[in-house]
Design an enzyme around this catalytic site. Structure first.
Site, mmCIF file in Angstrom:
data_model
loop_
_atom_site.group_PDB
_atom_site.id
_atom_site.type_symbol
_atom_site.label_atom_id
_atom_site.label_comp_id
_atom_site.label_asym_id
_atom_site.label_seq_id
_atom_site.Cartn_x
_atom_site.Cartn_y
_atom_site.Cartn_z
ATOM 1 N N THR A 85 7.467 6.592 5.990
ATOM 2 C CA THR A 85 6.861 6.763 4.661
ATOM 3 C C THR A 85 6.963 8.202 4.153
ATOM 4 O OG1 THR A 85 4.740 6.954 5.797
ATOM 5 C CG2 THR A 85 5.250 4.839 4.804
ATOM 6 N N HIS B 229 4.518 13.761 11.545
ATOM 7 C CA HIS B 229 3.436 14.730 11.677
ATOM 8 C C HIS B 229 2.876 14.638 13.093
ATOM 9 C CE1 HIS B 229 0.648 11.353 11.244
ATOM 10 N NE2 HIS B 229 1.203 11.059 10.075
ATOM 11 N N HIS C 222 2.140 11.456 15.018
ATOM 12 C CA HIS C 222 3.240 10.690 15.617
ATOM 13 C C HIS C 222 3.600 11.192 17.011
ATOM 14 C CE1 HIS C 222 4.249 10.014 11.203
ATOM 15 N NE2 HIS C 222 4.228 8.791 11.675
ATOM 16 N N LYS D 200 -5.933 -0.137 7.511
ATOM 17 C CA LYS D 200 -5.866 0.518 6.206
ATOM 18 C C LYS D 200 -6.676 -0.318 5.221
ATOM 19 C CE LYS D 200 -1.475 2.797 7.031
ATOM 20 N NZ LYS D 200 -1.226 2.313 8.377
ATOM 21 N N ARG E 234 -0.256 0.174 0.442
ATOM 22 C CA ARG E 234 0.396 1.438 0.142
ATOM 23 C C ARG E 234 1.430 1.269 -0.975
ATOM 24 N NH1 ARG E 234 4.066 1.512 5.258
ATOM 25 N NH2 ARG E 234 2.261 2.538 6.138
ATOM 26 N N GLN F 7 7.555 -7.361 12.271
ATOM 27 C CA GLN F 7 7.533 -6.491 13.447
ATOM 28 C C GLN F 7 7.766 -7.304 14.713
ATOM 29 O OE1 GLN F 7 4.454 -3.471 13.724
ATOM 30 N NE2 GLN F 7 4.485 -3.559 15.949
ATOM 31 N N ASP G 17 -3.848 0.437 17.679
ATOM 32 C CA ASP G 17 -3.990 -0.379 16.482
ATOM 33 C C ASP G 17 -2.818 -1.347 16.295
ATOM 34 O OD1 ASP G 17 -2.227 1.706 15.986
ATOM 35 O OD2 ASP G 17 -2.743 1.855 13.869
ATOM 36 N N LYS H 188 -10.856 13.610 11.943
ATOM 37 C CA LYS H 188 -9.536 13.024 12.184
ATOM 38 C C LYS H 188 -8.576 14.042 12.786
ATOM 39 C CE LYS H 188 -6.185 9.947 10.045
ATOM 40 N NZ LYS H 188 -5.843 9.154 8.848
ATOM 41 N N LYS I 31 -5.384 16.610 10.927
ATOM 42 C CA LYS I 31 -5.639 16.953 9.532
ATOM 43 C C LYS I 31 -6.302 18.334 9.460
ATOM 44 C CE LYS I 31 -4.523 13.051 7.324
ATOM 45 N NZ LYS I 31 -3.563 12.969 6.228
ATOM 46 N N THR I 32 -5.893 19.113 8.480
ATOM 47 C CA THR I 32 -6.536 20.398 8.218
ATOM 48 C C THR I 32 -6.972 20.404 6.757
ATOM 49 O OG1 THR I 32 -4.491 21.476 7.494
ATOM 50 C CG2 THR I 32 -4.963 21.497 9.856
#
Length: 430
Positions: free
Chosen positions: A39, A44, A47, A81, A85, A175, A196, A231, A234-235
């Site tokens: 996506t 990041h 992953h 989610k 998306r 999948q 998940d 989380k 994340k920043t």
């Protein structure tokens, strides 16, 4: 027990697995795949857990497949989610897939003559050959709606009132078919993924049993969290990316350097390939002098070097020393432009044209009409600060307001101005 399973266990990277997988892996080299969602045009650090799982699988002598979801990326996984998306077009997905494949090659060995060299696969290559009618006839008939509805990811979306489109509902079937395709064509018998993904992976093992009469296995790793409950990855400025253009190596290094002690013990197991003995020795040293942050420094070194390079790591260390310790003009000048701007991210920037800058002879004139109000409110304030020893340019103290402006421009276009102890400004000559 199988070395791969044992490795994941002591590293805290094992969540669930089908019971027979241990015996299966003990028989010899096996093949497993793990999927990456394209996506964005970069992975990041979220992953990285999956990447490290494949890395350990290959190190244990097995063959890893990295699947980039060119087809499933057009749909979107509904797992955990709350909303559907935005769907991406083929050209964007192709670009993203190419970028991700390039990043994965830093971790997995795709070369050589070894039987367990890694392979990259894109599910668009086989899913694009299906017509809708063929898919629902040849694949869809093997899995009941009741079976698909029983999955937690589906039930959660239905219960929260947001609903689920048919597009997303079909994701687990697609999948699942990926697993069947790789099992049939690549002898891939194991699927790896985050916790998940358990429901989707099991759908694949079920398809393999029903369509091919075969056996397949599943293993999941935990979703990574931070000790404070926030989380991971994340920043304040967003995700921490592997692409140096999205997250500079300096900012990447700083992320790992600033993790808590509790998280450091967990992360050094998950995100490095250091041995158990090496990690336990580091933890003992850290325990004796926590203020030295030895764990954090080692994680930052290992991960920054692995994702970027040893040169980028050394540049990040040097940049940290410049910002938080004593440094010289030479230290500043040794930084590349990307690192320099990353170190002083958020610092106010002032611009002068090259012609305006060339007309300035003395330091005090730098704070005249063209920059007034941006660094100092007036020349008088600037003069007072300089005479009081409170101004530095490129880390050199300036004590005379009438001193000549003969500083070398950093990277050929910047001056770093420090007003007092903590106030920095970047003057760019354009």
């Amino acid at each position: 027990m199988n070395s791969f399973i044992e490795e994941l266990k002591w590293r805290g990277m094992l969540q669930d697995m089908t019971p027979e997988i241990v015996e299966h892996l003990d028989k010899g080299m096996a093949s497993a795949y793990l999927g990456f969602d394209p996506t964005a045009d970069s992975l990041h650090i979220g992953h990285l857990v999956g990447v490290m799982t494949l890395l350990h699988f290959q190190r244990a002598g097995h063959k890893p497949f990295a699947l980039v979801g060119g087809a499933t990326g057009m749909i979107g996984d509904p797992s955990f989610k709350s909303a559907e998306r935005n769907l991406l077009d083929k050209a964007t997905l192709d670009h993203n897939v190419a970028c991700i494949q390039n990043q994965l090659s830093k971790f997995l060995d795709f070369s050589g003559d070894s039987g367990n060299k890694a392979e990259l696969v894109n599910n668009y290559d086989w899913m694009s050959q299906f017509s809708f009618l063929e898919f629902i006839r040849d694949v869809g008939k093997h899995i009941t709606v009741n079976y698909m509805m029983s999955k937690d990811s589906v039930k959660r979306r239905l219960e929260d009132g947001n609903g689920l489109s048919f597009t997303e509902f079909s994701y687990q079937l697609i999948q699942g078919y990926d697993f069947y395709h790789l099992w049939k064509n690549k002898n891939c018998t194991v699927q790896l993924g985050g916790s998940d993904q358990w429901g989707n992976i099991v759908t694949g093992t079920e398809l393999i049993r029903r369509m091919g009469g075969g056996s397949a296995y599943a293993l999941t790793v935990p979703l990574i969290t931070k000790a404070d409950g926030s989380k991971f990855g994340k920043t304040e400025s967003g995700s921490v990316w592997l692409d140096p253009e999205k997250t500079s190596p300096y900012a990447f290094y700083q992320f790992w350097l600033n993790v808590s002690d509790e998280d450091a013990s967990k992360y050094i197991r998950i995100f490095t390939v250091l041995s158990q003995e090496e990690i336990e020795a580091l933890e003992a040293q850290h325990g004796e002098a926590p203020h030295l942050r030895m764990l954090q420094k080692e994680i930052a070194k290992q991960v920054t070097t692995m994702v970027h390079s040893s040169e980028d790591y050394e540049m990040a260390v040097k940049a940290s020393e410049i910002l938080f310790g004593k440094s010289s003009t030479e230290d500043l000048a040794s930084l590349d432009e990307r690192t320099f701007l990353a170190v002083f991210e958020g610092v106010p920037q002032v611009q002068l044209s090259s012609s305006e800058y060339s007309e300035i002879d003395q330091v005090l004139e730098l704070f005249g009409e063209k920059t007034q109000g941006q660094i100092f409110s007036s020349k008088g304030e600037a003069r007072k600060m300089i005479q009081g020893g409170g101004l530095s340019i490129n880390k050199e103290k300036v004590n005379d307001p009438n001193a000549p402006l003969n500083f070398d421009l950093l990277q050929g276009k910047y001056l770093l101005i420090q007003k007092g102890k903590k106030n920095y400004f970047i003057l760019e000559v354009k």
